[in-house]
Enzyme design. Structure first.
Site: not given
Ligand SMILES: NC(=O)c1ccc[n+]([C@@H]2O[C@H](COP(=O)([O-])OP(=O)(O)OC[C@H]3O[C@@H](n4cnc5c(N)ncnc54)[C@H](OP(=O)(O)O)[C@@H]3O)[C@@H](O)[C@H]2O)c1
Length: 286
Positions: A53, A128, A208-211
Site C-alpha cells: 500500500y 497477499h 472492499s466490503p463496501l464495493g
Molecule cells: N487482500 C486484498 O487483496 C485487498 C484488496 C483490496 C483491499 N484490501 C483491504 O480491504 C480494505 C477495504 O477495502 P477498500 O478500502 O478497497 O474498499 P471499501 O472498504 O469497500 O471502501 C473504502 C471506501 O469506503 C468509504 N467508506 C468507508 N466507510 C464508509 C461509511 N460508513 N460510509 C460511507 N463511505 C464509507 C471510505 O471513504 P473515505 O476514504 O472518504 O473515508 C473509503 O474510501 C482496504 O483498505 C485494504 O486494507 C485488501
C-alpha cells in the site's frame, strides 16, 4: 465494542482498512493520522495494511509506517491492537500491482515489515495473493517458516479459493487463523470461502466490503434494498452493509477502508444494527 476472534485473541468486530490512506487519491498525513486515531477512539483493535500500500517504488510500506506512527502517537492504550499486514504483492511505482510469492521474497518482505512496524513479531501476516509462477505450497511454506521462527504471531492468506484454504491450513499444521477475500454486495462470489471459514472456525475478513474506494459512496444508489433497510433503521446504507456481513457468520470481520474520521466512526456503528431475518433475506436477494 463487540469483539470477534482471530487465533486466540479478540479483536473489534469491525476493523480498519488502511489502503485508501496510502494509494492513489490518498489524503495528507494529518488527515490519515486523525482517521486512525478516530478508529482507535471508537474501539477498533484490528487494522489491516500491506507492504504494497504505497505509490512510488521508493516508499514501499508507506501504509505500514503511517499506521505504526499513528498508533505510537495515539496516547491511549493500544496494547490490544492487532496490526495485520501482508506480503506477496509488489508495486513497481508505475501504478501497477505485480506478484512475488517466492519464499525468498516473502521472508525479505516480512523482515522489512517487522522493521517498519517496529515490533518483534507481526500480529497477523497474510500471504497477499497466489503467484501463478510459484507453487502455492512453497509460498505458504515460507509463511509457516516465519511462524515457526516467531517472526509472526498469526498466519493468514488472502485471495484464496477453498482448495487453497484447505492446503494452507494443512501446510500450517492447522494454524491458519484468517482468510481475507473480496466480498461486498457487488461481489458475492466468495460465499463458498466464507462458508468454509465458518465451518473451519477461521476468521473471514471481507476486503472492499463496501464495493471498493471508488464505489463505496454509491452503495445506496446501486442497491435499493440497502437504502430501504438503512432508512428503516435511520442509519447509512454502508452501516447496514457491514451489519449484514456480520450477521452472515460469527467468523466474519469486515475491514472497511477509510481516509476520514467520519467514515470509520459510521462503519463501527454497524455492530449495533440488528437486522431481522426478513431484512437479511431481502439484502441477500438484492
Ligand atoms: N487482500 C486484498 O487483496 C485487498 C484488496 C483490496 C483491499 N484490501 C483491504 O480491504 C480494505 C477495504 O477495502 P477498500 O478500502 O478497497 O474498499 P471499501 O472498504 O469497500 O471502501 C473504502 C471506501 O469506503 C468509504 N467508506 C468507508 N466507510 C464508509 C461509511 N460508513 N460510509 C460511507 N463511505 C464509507 C471510505 O471513504 P473515505 O476514504 O472518504 O473515508 C473509503 O474510501 C482496504 O483498505 C485494504 O486494507 C485488501
Amino acid at each position: 465494542m463487540q469483539t470477534r476472534r482471530i487465533g486466540d485473541v479478540q479483536v473489534s468486530a469491525i476493523g480498519l482498512g488502511g489502503m485508501p490512506m496510502s494509494i492513489e487519491g490518498r489524503p495528507d498525513e494529518q488527515r490519515s493520522v486523525s482517521t486512525i486515531h478516530a478508529a482507535l477512539e471508537a474501539g477498533v483493535t484490528l487494522i489491516d495494511t500491506a507492504d504494497a500500500y504505497h505509490l512510488g517504488a521508493d516508499e514501499v510500506g508507506h501504509n505500514e509506517s503511517l499506521i505504526a506512527r499513528a498508533v505510537a502517537s495515539y496516547g491511549g492504550d493500544t496494547s490490544d491492537v492487532l496490526i495485520a499486514t501482508k506480503g506477496g504483492h509488489v508495486r513497481p511505482g508505475d501504478g501497477s500491482w505485480t506478484l512475488d510469492g517466492s519464499p525468498e521474497h516473502l521472508k525479505r518482505a516480512c523482515d522489512a515489515s517487522l522493521e517498519r512496524l517496529g515490533v518483534e513479531a507481526i500480529g497477523l501476516y497474510q500471504f497477499h495473493r497466489p503467484d501463478p509462477r510459484v507453487p502455492y505450497a512453497d509460498s505458504v511454506g515460507a509463511i509457516r517458516d516465519l511462524l515457526d521462527a516467531g517472526k509472526i504471531r498469526f498466519a493468514g492468506v488472502s485471495n484464496a479459493d477453498p482448495d487453497q484454504i484447505r492446503l494452507a491450513n494443512e501446510i500450517l499444521g492447522g494454524r491458519l487463523v484468517s482468510v481475507q477475500n473480496q466480498f461486498s454486495p457487488s461481489f458475492r462470489s466468495s460465499e463458498p470461502e466464507l462458508e468454509l471459514c465458518a465451518e473451519l472456525d477461521i476468521a473471514f475478513l471481507p476486503w472492499s466490503p463496501l464495493g471498493g474506494i471508488s464505489q463505496a459512496g454509491e452503495l445506496g444508489s446501486r442497491f435499493a434494498a440497502f437504502t430501504d433497510v438503512a432508512k428503516a433503521h435511520g442509519v447509512s446504507p454502508q452501516r447496514v452493509c457491514l451489519a449484514w456481513m456480520l450477521a452472515k457468520a460469527p467468523v466474519v470481520i469486515p475491514i472497511p477502508g477509510s481516509s476520514r474520521p467520519e467514515t470509520i466512526r459510521d462503519s463501527v456503528g454497524a455492530v449495533d444494527v440488528k437486522l431481522s431475518a426478513e431484512e437479511l433475506a431481502r439484502l441477500d436477494a438484492a
